[in-house]
Design an enzyme around this catalytic site. Structure first.
Site, PDB file in Angstrom:
ATOM      1  NE  ARG A 148      -2.190   1.962   3.530  1.00 28.80           N
ATOM      2  CZ  ARG A 148      -2.479   2.464   4.237  1.00 28.80           C
ATOM      3  NH1 ARG A 148      -3.661   2.017   4.897  1.00 28.80           N
ATOM      4  NH2 ARG A 148      -2.092   3.082   5.235  1.00 28.80           N
ATOM      5  CE1 TYR A 160      -5.040   6.771   7.425  1.00 28.52           C
ATOM      6  CE2 TYR A 160      -5.136   5.838   5.535  1.00 28.52           C
ATOM      7  CZ  TYR A 160      -5.441   5.442   6.894  1.00 28.52           C
ATOM      8  OH  TYR A 160      -5.004   4.296   6.826  1.00 28.52           O
ATOM      9  CG  ASP A 210      -7.395   3.201   3.741  1.00 21.42           C
ATOM     10  OD1 ASP A 210      -8.367   3.604   2.885  1.00 21.42           O
ATOM     11  OD2 ASP A 210      -7.056   2.383   4.901  1.00 21.42           O
ATOM     12  CG  HIS A 212      -8.868   6.895   6.677  1.00 21.23           C
ATOM     13  ND1 HIS A 212      -9.230   7.403   7.707  1.00 21.23           N
ATOM     14  CD2 HIS A 212      -8.302   5.421   6.271  1.00 21.23           C
ATOM     15  CE1 HIS A 212      -8.706   6.813   8.434  1.00 21.23           C
ATOM     16  NE2 HIS A 212      -7.879   5.469   8.504  1.00 21.23           N
ATOM     17  CD  GLU A 236      -8.045   0.535   3.165  1.00 20.68           C
ATOM     18  OE1 GLU A 236      -7.346   0.005   3.000  1.00 20.68           O
ATOM     19  OE2 GLU A 236      -8.539   0.059   4.121  1.00 20.68           O
ATOM     20  CD  GLU A 262     -10.430   0.594   7.973  1.00 21.38           C
ATOM     21  OE1 GLU A 262      -9.345   0.103   7.195  1.00 21.38           O
ATOM     22  OE2 GLU A 262     -10.082   1.779   8.534  1.00 21.38           O
ATOM     23  NE  ARG A 283      -9.647  -1.985   4.027  1.00 19.58           N
ATOM     24  CZ  ARG A 283      -8.342  -2.661   4.668  1.00 19.58           C
ATOM     25  NH1 ARG A 283      -8.187  -4.131   4.522  1.00 19.58           N
ATOM     26  NH2 ARG A 283      -8.293  -2.159   6.102  1.00 19.58           N
ATOM     27  CD  GLU A 339      -4.508  -3.215   6.690  1.00 18.93           C
ATOM     28  OE1 GLU A 339      -5.497  -2.862   7.263  1.00 18.93           O
ATOM     29  OE2 GLU A 339      -4.080  -1.313   7.082  1.00 18.93           O
ATOM     30  CD1 TRP A 402      -8.242  12.166  10.010  1.00 17.46           C
ATOM     31  CD2 TRP A 402      -8.843   9.639  10.319  1.00 17.46           C
ATOM     32  NE1 TRP A 402      -6.719  10.788  10.229  1.00 17.46           N
ATOM     33  CE2 TRP A 402      -6.855   9.718  11.127  1.00 17.46           C
ATOM     34  CE3 TRP A 402      -9.296   8.431  10.704  1.00 17.46           C
ATOM     35  CZ2 TRP A 402      -6.555   8.520  11.570  1.00 17.46           C
ATOM     36  CZ3 TRP A 402      -8.719   7.496  11.676  1.00 17.46           C
ATOM     37  CH2 TRP A 402      -6.671   7.567  11.230  1.00 17.46           C
TER      38      TRP A 402
HETATM   39  C1  GCO Z   1      -6.251   0.335   7.739  1.00 19.21           C
HETATM   40  C2  GCO Z   1      -6.924   1.551   9.086  1.00 19.21           C
HETATM   41  C3  GCO Z   1      -6.167   1.548   9.768  1.00 19.21           C
HETATM   42  C4  GCO Z   1      -7.309   2.525  10.969  1.00 19.21           C
HETATM   43  C5  GCO Z   1      -7.291   2.215  11.940  1.00 19.21           C
HETATM   44  C6  GCO Z   1      -8.477   3.027  12.859  1.00 19.21           C
HETATM   45  O1  GCO Z   1      -6.906   0.950   6.399  1.00 19.21           O
HETATM   46  O2  GCO Z   1      -5.251  -0.009   8.358  1.00 19.21           O
HETATM   47  O3  GCO Z   1      -7.540   2.508   7.809  1.00 19.21           O
HETATM   48  O4  GCO Z   1      -5.333   2.578  10.342  1.00 19.21           O
HETATM   49  O5  GCO Z   1      -7.327   3.820  10.411  1.00 19.21           O
HETATM   50  O6  GCO Z   1      -7.150   0.907  12.296  1.00 19.21           O
HETATM   51  O7  GCO Z   1      -8.337   2.767  13.925  1.00 19.21           O
HETATM   52 MG    MG Z   2      -7.799   1.401   6.375  1.00 23.61          MG
END
Ligand code: GCO
Ligand code: MG
Length: 402
Positions: A148, A160, A210, A212, A236, A262, A283, A339, A402
């Site tokens: 990634r 991020y 990602d 995010h 992602e 996630e 995820r 991951e 975020w």
């Molecule tokens: C990822 C994630 C993380 C999250 C975190 C939040 O893809 O690994 O986006 O970095 O931000 O797990 O607690």
């Molecule tokens: Mg993520």
């Protein structure tokens, strides 16, 4: 018949905060479950200690599915990350116990291996493009087959996913860090560094990115289209997943594959995304989506629609979750990728894990259960240390995802 004799909740911060459930049977067999919800740890600890542990004592540890139904339906209040993380901890611990009693690794109880190992992706990042390129090179040298890539956006002094020091740890402050965000700057910059990575290293590894939850659906569509030549493995969380039909719009514009899940915690949260084929990778993970029992159900639904798995595996998921994830990954036909961010030394002193990395893949040892033990004594050296995830603000000061 053995009964559940004891269930204990441990909260410790060996490198970062983890909440761990340990269940002990009347025969002295123990099982571990991860109950960590980053930045909201004590809510799950209380849910377990105050509302779940009293229900466990005296019950049959063999009846994993019944326990799941009892904790889910029996609570009346459904879904949500706190509830599903607490249920996951119990479920995972009971699978660990069942494996130990059977003398088998958990993946054997799930049907045995579908593959020889679990392909993982590592996190390369950089404060600028040359630093990102160096980091990608480092991951390639370590044998990663999938990487990634995230780089800091210059106009906003960071973004991020960028590591400071050797570990990426977003929950790093005792009150939320407020970080600036500019969609315009990101959209101009991110495609250029993904192209730079492909220009430098070519196409013999999987490249992931990602977003995010930072873009609107049409912005995400534009992003996906603009990086098609980079042939990403996935983009992602291109947009927040509350409005799931938004992904239809993204799909209409780009063939860049999409990964989501996630932050989602149940089969009902991903049902529409899967059955409408709005995503390519799901995820959801053991700890936040109701444990091994429920994650298998999600993955089986996904298999019907050719959606593959790509479980969350950041460092805020404990080594217990990582081990459980590898057992699931080994046994599901529609596995995609896992991951993996290695935990720091302190974490591994507390969680003695048999998960091992070699040549881009993870595997577990042939030991009964999940193959992780919790060192309670070592954990006492690392007291709970309240931390928050950051908050993003646009340049005009308003809150962004975020
Ligand atoms: C990822 C994630 C993380 C999250 C975190 C939040 O893809 O690994 O986006 O970095 O931000 O797990 O607690
Ligand atoms: Mg993520």
């Amino acid at each position: 018949m053995a009964k559940i004799e004891r269930a204990e909740v441990f909260i410790a911060s060996p490198g970062r905060n983890f909440v761990t459930l340990r269940i002990t049977t009347s025969d002295g067999v123990t099982g571990l479950g991860d109950a960590t919800l980053n930045g909201r740890e004590l809510a799950v600890a209380s849910y377990l200690r105050d509302h779940v542990v009293p229900l466990l004592v005296g019950r049959d540890p063999d009846r994993i599915e019944d326990m799941w139904q009892y904790l889910y339906r029996g609570a009346y209040w459904r879904r949500g990350p706190v509830t599903m993380t607490a249920i996951a901890a119990v479920d995972t611990a009971l699978w660990d116990i069942k494996g130990k009693i059977a003398g088998q690794p958990v993946y054997q109880l799930l049907g045995g291996r579908c593959r020889d190992g679990v392909m993982v992706y590592g996190h390369a990042s950089g404060a600028d493009v040359p630093a990102l390129i160096d980091d990608v090179a480092r991951f390639r040298d370590q044998g990663f087959k999938a990487i990634r890539a995230q780089a800091a956006v210059p106009e906003i002094g960071g973004s991020y996913g960028v590591r400071k020091g050797s570990v990426y740890e977003p929950a790093a402050t005792s009150l939320p860090d407020e970080q600036p965000w500019s969609t315009e700057a990101y959209l101009d910059f991110a495609p250029t560094y993904l192209e730079a990575v492909r220009d430098r290293f070519g196409f013999d590894f999987h490249l992931l990115h990602d977003i995010h939850h930072r873009l609107t659906p049409i912005e995400a569509a534009r992003f996906g289209k603009s990086v098609e030549e980079c042939r990403l493995f996935w983009m992602e969380d291109p947009t927040p997943a509350e409005n799931q039909d938004a992904f239809r719009l993204i799909r209409q514009h780009t063939t860049t594959p999409v990964a989501v899940g996630e932050a989602l915690s149940s089969i009902w949260d991903v049902q529409h995304l899967i059955t409408e084929q709005l995503i390519d990778y799901v995820r959801t993970t053991v700890v936040h989506a109701g444990g091994i029992t429920h994650l298998r159900r999600i993955f089986d639904l996904a298999a019907l629609y050719q959606v593959r798995t790509g479980s969350h595996g950041a460092t805020d998921l404990s080594p217990v979750t990582l081990a459980a994830a590898v057992h699931v990954d080994l046994s599901v036909p529609n596995f995609g990728i896992q991951e993996w961010m290695p935990h720091v030394r302190e974490t591994m002193e507390v969680f003695r894990s048999t998960v091992s990395y070699s040549d881009g893949m993870l595997d577990v040892a042939e030991v009964p259960g999940l193959g992780v033990e919790y060192d309670e004594k070592a954990a006492e050296r690392f007291p709970y240390d309240p931390r928050y995830l950051p908050v993003a603000r646009r340049l005009d000061g308003s809150v962004h995802d975020w």
